[in-house]
Motif scaffolding. Sequence first.
Motif, PDB file in Angstrom:
ATOM      1  N   ILE A   1     -38.800 159.413  58.246  1.00 29.54           N
ATOM      2  CA  ILE A   1     -39.375 158.339  57.224  1.00 29.54           C
ATOM      3  C   ILE A   1     -38.020 157.961  56.343  1.00 29.54           C
ATOM      4  O   ILE A   1     -37.886 156.676  56.354  1.00 29.54           O
ATOM      5  N   VAL A   2     -37.277 158.750  56.167  1.00 33.85           N
ATOM      6  CA  VAL A   2     -36.086 158.321  55.088  1.00 33.85           C
ATOM      7  C   VAL A   2     -35.074 157.611  55.991  1.00 33.85           C
ATOM      8  O   VAL A   2     -34.436 156.711  55.491  1.00 33.85           O
ATOM      9  N   SER A   3     -35.143 157.919  57.379  1.00 35.78           N
ATOM     10  CA  SER A   3     -34.171 157.188  58.168  1.00 35.78           C
ATOM     11  C   SER A   3     -34.450 155.861  58.490  1.00 35.78           C
ATOM     12  O   SER A   3     -33.526 155.090  58.910  1.00 35.78           O
ATOM     13  N   LEU A   4     -35.767 155.403  58.012  1.00 39.04           N
ATOM     14  CA  LEU A   4     -36.202 154.202  58.390  1.00 39.04           C
ATOM     15  C   LEU A   4     -35.418 153.109  57.331  1.00 39.04           C
ATOM     16  O   LEU A   4     -35.329 152.028  57.467  1.00 39.04           O
ATOM     17  N   ILE A   5     -35.090 153.670  56.368  1.00 44.01           N
ATOM     18  CA  ILE A   5     -34.664 152.786  54.922  1.00 44.01           C
ATOM     19  C   ILE A   5     -33.248 152.408  54.888  1.00 44.01           C
ATOM     20  O   ILE A   5     -32.406 153.381  55.201  1.00 44.01           O
ATOM     21  N   ASP A   6     -32.891 151.285  54.532  1.00 42.55           N
ATOM     22  CA  ASP A   6     -31.680 150.518  54.235  1.00 42.55           C
ATOM     23  C   ASP A   6     -31.396 151.068  52.684  1.00 42.55           C
ATOM     24  O   ASP A   6     -31.995 150.377  51.816  1.00 42.55           O
ATOM     25  N   PHE A   7     -30.582 152.044  52.210  1.00 37.43           N
ATOM     26  CA  PHE A   7     -30.385 152.523  50.876  1.00 37.43           C
ATOM     27  C   PHE A   7     -29.317 151.516  50.298  1.00 37.43           C
ATOM     28  O   PHE A   7     -29.063 151.971  49.098  1.00 37.43           O
ATOM     29  N   ARG A   8     -28.818 150.622  50.805  1.00 39.71           N
ATOM     30  CA  ARG A   8     -27.873 149.894  50.331  1.00 39.71           C
ATOM     31  C   ARG A   8     -28.383 149.233  48.994  1.00 39.71           C
ATOM     32  O   ARG A   8     -29.548 148.902  49.048  1.00 39.71           O
ATOM     33  N   TYR A   9     -27.881 149.194  47.834  1.00 38.68           N
ATOM     34  CA  TYR A   9     -28.183 148.780  46.550  1.00 38.68           C
ATOM     35  C   TYR A   9     -29.302 149.412  45.950  1.00 38.68           C
ATOM     36  O   TYR A   9     -29.772 148.996  44.778  1.00 38.68           O
ATOM     37  N   LEU A  10     -29.718 150.729  46.545  1.00 38.26           N
ATOM     38  CA  LEU A  10     -30.792 151.655  45.947  1.00 38.26           C
ATOM     39  C   LEU A  10     -30.301 152.922  45.242  1.00 38.26           C
ATOM     40  O   LEU A  10     -30.996 153.567  44.547  1.00 38.26           O
ATOM     41  N   THR A  11     -29.152 153.302  45.639  1.00 47.19           N
ATOM     42  CA  THR A  11     -28.700 154.597  45.461  1.00 47.19           C
ATOM     43  C   THR A  11     -28.466 154.662  43.737  1.00 47.19           C
ATOM     44  O   THR A  11     -28.549 155.974  43.350  1.00 47.19           O
TER      45      THR A  11
END
Lengths: 434, 434
Positions: free
Chosen positions: B143-153
């Motif tokens: 599930i976590v691998s689905l996410i684009d974490f750019r701008y979220l970290t």
Amino acid sequence: MMSRIIGLDVFDVRFPTSRELDGSDAMNPDPDYSAAYVVLRTSDGINGYGLAFTIGRGNDVQVAAIRALGGHVVGREVPESAADLADFSRTLIGDSQLRWLGPEKGVMHMAIGAVVNAAWDLASRRAKKPLWQFLASMSPEEIVSLIDFRYLTDALTPEEALAILRPGAEGRTERTARLLAEGYPAYTTSAGWLGYSDEKLVARAKQASVDGFGMIKLKVGSDLQDDVRRMKLAREVTGPDMRIAVDANQRWDVGAAVQWMKALAPYKPYWIEEPTSPDDVLGHNAVAKAVAPIKVATGEHVQNRVVFKQLLQLGAIDVLQMDAARVGGVNENVAILLLAAKFGVPVCPHAGGVGLCELVRHLSMFDYVAVSRTTENRVIEWVDHLHEHFVDPALMKNGRYVAPTAPGFSAQMFEGTVERYRFPDGPEWKEATR
Amino acid sequence: MMSRIIGLDVFDVRFPTSRELDGSDAMNPDPDYSAAYVVLRTSDGINGYGLAFTIGRGNDVQVAAIRALGGHVVGREVPESAADLADFSRTLIGDSQLRWLGPEKGVMHMAIGAVVNAAWDLASRRAKKPLWQFLASMSPEEIVSLIDFRYLTDALTPEEALAILRPGAEGRTERTARLLAEGYPAYTTSAGWLGYSDEKLVARAKQASVDGFGMIKLKVGSDLQDDVRRMKLAREVTGPDMRIAVDANQRWDVGAAVQWMKALAPYKPYWIEEPTSPDDVLGHNAVAKAVAPIKVATGEHVQNRVVFKQLLQLGAIDVLQMDAARVGGVNENVAILLLAAKFGVPVCPHAGGVGLCELVRHLSMFDYVAVSRTTENRVIEWVDHLHEHFVDPALMKNGRYVAPTAPGFSAQMFEGTVERYRFPDGPEWKEATR
């Protein structure tokens, strides 16, 4: 006799700039600078021109969005007054069904901007003035009437806007004369595209100094060690006094932006541009507080006045980079200039691309004559390509934009250019894909 | 045998809802609920379906934007795994030229969302599961691998997301069984469209209570006296215990929002939805602080995860109204669910329109099984129209959404519907314009 808009034509014009890596940066490795180019035809034979700038694929989507506005435009009287131009803008922004596609952002908002700017081109041609002088000749009340204050009143009221504009009456003639004599200060990005070799960077930086620019800009954000080396090289070439801005094109998260800038800080970057998402007001604020005294700049991708308002309310930017073709046209950019003035933040416009230099110089010159009344710490970006396609091209002299004097807003391209670079059927593209 | 996507078809489907004023509110007086409807055809004959929801004009622009993505989709292998679906989403979001048209907002982002959702439909059909169960069957790592974490970290890291998801393994079977037995709580907006008479409002509010809904919603924002009268009427009909939400559809500036809500406060509105611009994070925060304990809700027009992140960081919203078809599809909505969980804000999705009820119930049910693990203070919007056009329609029982069990993501419309309502050439529109 009353004149009417009798046609809205849109052309998909693309330049194959990716072949030379002109315009390459950390987020946009291979742009084909393009324009969805609008021609408003009128019953008296004067055309109005506007454009939305894109970097290649998707220019056709932008064309479709502009076409969707045709029903609001064709058949209208040609706008002449501030009241006409306010109504023109309001009509396009106010379409409740099209609004769903934004609201006031992205493809649909850029389309509105292109058409609104074409209407301003028409109006200033009829007034026989360049846009900047046409706009500056309006009264403070007329200028304020252009603005949609929805969502702004917690930061800027009509009364405050009037109070900013009223002192501009004094000295207007002198400031106009000064622009015509001396132009408006510029900086150059042509030195620092990411795809350029170190040798080319050094040569271009030297040339920039000779050409009279007081600031250059480097693209950063792909590789930290590369950026440190390039920044060091640039600083050695320019000496300590020239301003060197750096531009990350939204490449970083907040934490990465802060770390990266600490590594570049020894070489005294003047501003960091687009450190993170253009939507991240709080993120820009966090970066600004962490990297001061390096300034934070953004704007070329800021979608509308509401996001600029917040960046200013928080003190999240030190430099506001207005773009002539991203937001809803002249009307919204007048609002943005007044917001910047209210918060005391200098406007240093984004330019380059296709026609952005041609357009935005008018807005900065209006700012100088009627709004901020200063050029201190203000520079317009200069990128030296594609100007040859414009009938009234941006001209650079001793590191300053020459003030345009031809009537209109300068988006008009030569017919031969439109024919040659039409996508996909113009000869430039037919030959490339053969 | 490997299966490939062999075609991307897009249809401009519009329903003439404006004829009855269904869906009328202060900002959208006469919507024609519409969909840019995507069909991904595959070599093994299973189709995937997705849609972008619009309210009429401009649906053709949305169609053009979806077509612009075809080159990234046609010829690809049919996605099956989390890794495939992450890559699919990344490819569309990552087109650097198309990115210029957003980035990640408006027409182009909704187009990406429609196509990404169609890919999820394909994958869950192949897995023979409804989307909510397909998604909930993935491991926390997947599930976590689905996410684009750019701008979220700066607000949510992959490690924090994992920590939110890991406890979900426990009780998953029970929660799934409970959804299948009892469904998911809903509220109804069908009582309160702005174009309805007082009599219709009263009758609908009574019906809502009989139907088992624990909350209704009224549209407000056009005229304060009207709103006070309608709110008072609704409160008299429902008694003190039913929650009544109000929805201003972005009609106000910050100051107006606060004043208006003070006038409605005696009738105990539960939340105020879209008090101002969806882009105005600071504005929502100011309203939230001024009108508490009335809650502030928004989301149907929030363009992407970056804006949701900021609303949550500031505590500017008490209720997050995810939309299935505004952002970049399932991948981004998973990120938004995890952000909401991190900040402890309940997700009460926006629905209605065309197909939004059908889609978003899957996301809320995934949230319950794998993320928040509660339905406390969580309700999905219910609007009872246009469901008859869907093959796997949203169903309502005692004020709760029935859990869907058919494989896929439920965006598929009947072929006869697409034929009849195609704009402008379907019989429904040809007859209307004759």
